[in-house]
Design a protein around this motif. Structure first.
Motif, mmCIF file in Angstrom:
data_model
loop_
_atom_site.group_PDB
_atom_site.id
_atom_site.type_symbol
_atom_site.label_atom_id
_atom_site.label_comp_id
_atom_site.label_asym_id
_atom_site.label_seq_id
_atom_site.Cartn_x
_atom_site.Cartn_y
_atom_site.Cartn_z
ATOM 1 N N HIS A 1 0.872 -1.321 0.132
ATOM 2 C CA HIS A 1 0.131 0.008 -0.034
ATOM 3 C C HIS A 1 0.911 1.373 0.008
ATOM 4 N N ALA A 2 2.032 1.185 0.651
ATOM 5 C CA ALA A 2 3.090 2.517 0.710
ATOM 6 C C ALA A 2 3.439 2.678 -0.679
ATOM 7 N N MET A 3 3.732 1.612 -1.636
ATOM 8 C CA MET A 3 4.255 1.649 -2.881
ATOM 9 C C MET A 3 3.049 2.365 -3.827
ATOM 10 N N SER A 4 1.828 1.772 -3.352
ATOM 11 C CA SER A 4 0.549 2.244 -4.220
ATOM 12 C C SER A 4 0.460 3.755 -3.817
ATOM 13 N N MET A 5 0.735 4.408 -2.830
ATOM 14 C CA MET A 5 0.627 5.795 -2.706
ATOM 15 C C MET A 5 1.718 6.385 -3.001
ATOM 16 N N MET A 6 2.932 5.951 -3.026
ATOM 17 C CA MET A 6 4.044 6.545 -3.941
ATOM 18 C C MET A 6 3.946 6.661 -5.307
ATOM 19 N N THR B 1 -2.995 -4.630 -22.051
ATOM 20 C CA THR B 1 -3.783 -3.585 -22.998
ATOM 21 C C THR B 1 -2.708 -2.335 -22.834
ATOM 22 N N GLN B 2 -2.172 -1.818 -21.752
ATOM 23 C CA GLN B 2 -1.535 -0.495 -21.578
ATOM 24 C C GLN B 2 -0.066 -0.608 -21.391
ATOM 25 N N GLY B 3 0.449 -1.944 -21.095
ATOM 26 C CA GLY B 3 1.885 -2.032 -21.064
ATOM 27 C C GLY B 3 2.294 -1.460 -19.711
ATOM 28 N N LEU B 4 3.696 -1.712 -19.570
ATOM 29 C CA LEU B 4 4.320 -1.179 -18.183
ATOM 30 C C LEU B 4 4.851 0.339 -18.504
ATOM 31 N N SER B 5 3.864 1.207 -18.333
ATOM 32 C CA SER B 5 4.394 2.707 -18.560
ATOM 33 C C SER B 5 4.537 3.528 -17.446
ATOM 34 N N GLY B 6 4.998 4.560 -17.611
ATOM 35 C CA GLY B 6 5.121 5.724 -16.545
ATOM 36 C C GLY B 6 6.565 5.324 -15.891
ATOM 37 N N ASP B 7 6.868 6.193 -14.542
ATOM 38 C CA ASP B 7 8.228 6.314 -14.066
ATOM 39 C C ASP B 7 8.405 4.686 -13.538
ATOM 40 N N LEU B 8 9.521 4.712 -12.841
ATOM 41 C CA LEU B 8 10.081 3.311 -12.299
ATOM 42 C C LEU B 8 9.145 2.866 -11.147
ATOM 43 N N TYR C 1 3.247 -1.979 -9.930
ATOM 44 C CA TYR C 1 2.488 -2.932 -10.838
ATOM 45 C C TYR C 1 2.841 -4.291 -10.750
ATOM 46 N N VAL C 2 4.070 -4.496 -10.779
ATOM 47 C CA VAL C 2 4.563 -5.939 -10.466
ATOM 48 C C VAL C 2 4.442 -6.405 -8.953
#
Length: 407
Positions: free
Chosen positions: A164-169, A312-319, A325-326
């Motif tokens: 959840h902390a990673m989700s918020m970040m 459908t969207q791929g692994l986009s965005g920053d690191l 996502y993983v």
């Protein structure tokens, strides 16, 4: 003195001895103690159960607030499907709105079912204890169950906090000024509810609080299933160990001086212990079946959603977004596996005594052993999702196959 009167007199003497020496026998069960602590702690996020009127009022407020959020989420989904929504991009798409509505709907259902379970837990605990008292064999207690339960709960809670902390970040990012953290997080995580023009701190703070409550409830149901499954498996394990010891050293067991002395009688008492254990599993299944069904359906939905978005969207965005996502997908899969495997252990251990029975000495083989073998072979014992499916080790392969077909 003839034989029937002698036996009756001896039995009465034995009962009087037990009554005088053990008038207030109390069975201490570490599993029940840990579960009582879990249910008391769950009052803080709305699972009032058998709490007093203040806790129930607090829980009712949580339920009403979650219901209000769910109502708004459903309305947003309807507007998007009807083509009336002003923005259906990104976090406000139909998929995002449906996921948000599903998330809060599962939290509401979890709260109701957990409340019902905690309200009846005193009755279940009394039944659990009565089974212990009625088992007419000296089965040793599992002294490590408490440590195992604490370890499993700590590990799962730690994983939830990290995920959840990673989700918020990932929602906020590292470039956000401190003054805008709350606004950005609220709009990103609850874009399916709020437009940018709708934002207000008076909405953001209660929404932030309720989102954490909903996240806790979503994970709480899985922890609850795992812990109860561990308790039931522990009871089967101790019974199986007793059978293994008795079948190996049956010739060393002394004869009972009060007439009930045959080895067949001992095997009958063991068979009755397994009958009572199966009854206990079915009693818990009646109370836990709704949570099991909900847990599997919701986790299955979010696994499919994560796979769909990844394809459908791929692994986009920053690191941090790619990493989240993983981690999120792996954690949901691990959590589902923990729930299924913990519950499936009940089914596995319910028949483990068969190998000890098959290996018993032929000189001490009797009709009660045959009956016990037949009972363990034919009596299917497992937790179920309200009878729709049974939790065994093959269900993971079935879920994996269905996930691939849906994706």
């Amino acid at each position: 003195m003839d034989q029937p009167k002698f036996i009756t007199k001896q039995r009465k003497r034995l009962q009087d001895h037990q009554k005088n020496n053990f008038p207030h026998e109390v069975i201490h069960d570490d599993f029940l103690q840990v579960m009582a602590i879990i249910f008391r702690f769950s009052r803080w996020f709305g699972v009032a159960g058998s709490g007093n009127i203040m806790w129930k009022t607090y829980g009712l407020c949580i339920l009403l607030m979650l219901g209000f959020i769910e109502g708004v989420a459903i309305w947003r989904v309807v507007r998007a499907l009807a083509g009336l929504a002003s923005d259906i991009e990104g976090h406000r798409s139909v998929t995002a709105r449906l996921a948000g509505a599903t998330f809060y709907a599962s939290s509401i259902t979890t709260l109701i079912l957990s409340w019902k379970l905690s309200s009846s837990w005193e009755t279940i605990a009394s039944y659990w204890t009565s089974i212990n008292r009625r088992v007419a064999i000296n089965v040793p207690t599992d002294k490590k169950i408490k440590n195992r339960m604490i370890t499993v709960t700590s590990v799962m809670v730690t994983c939830v906090v990290v995920e959840h902390a990673m989700s918020m970040m990932s929602q906020v990012g590292f470039d956000c000024p401190p003054s805008l953290i709350l606004k950005r997080y609220t709009l990103m995580s609850h874009g399916f509810l709020l437009l940018r023009t709708d934002y207000s701190i008076w909405f953001a703070i209660p929404l932030l609080f309720m989102s954490k409550i909903a996240t806790i409830l979503w994970n709480y149901q899985d922890i609850l299933i795992v812990l109860i499954s561990m308790g039931l498996t522990s009871r089967y394990n101790t019974l199986n160990q007793y059978v293994a010891k008795f079948s190996t050293h049956i010739q060393d067991f002394p004869w009972n001086p009060h007439g009930e002395c045959s080895k067949g009688y001992m095997w009958r008492r063991i068979r009755e212990a397994y009958v009572k254990q199966a009854q206990l599993v079915r009693r818990l299944d009646e109370s836990l079946g709704g949570l099991i069904l909900l847990s599997n359906l919701v986790n299955f939905y979010f696994i499919c959603l994560q796979l769909f978005l990844g394809i459908t969207q791929g692994l986009s965005g920053d690191l941090i977004k790619r990493l989240y996502y993983v981690v999120s997908l792996v954690w949901v899969c691990v959590r589902v596996s923990c729930v299924v495997l913990a519950a499936a252990d009940i089914n596995v251990h319910s028949t483990k005594a068969l190998r000890h029975l098959h290996a018993s000495d032929r000189h001490y083989y009797n009709v009660e052993i045959v009956r016990l073998q037949s009972q363990l072979s034919k009596d299917y014992v497992a937790l179920t999702g309200l009878g729709f499916f049974s939790l065994n080790r093959t269900i993971l392969l079935q879920v994996h196959g269905r996930s691939n077909n849906h994706v």
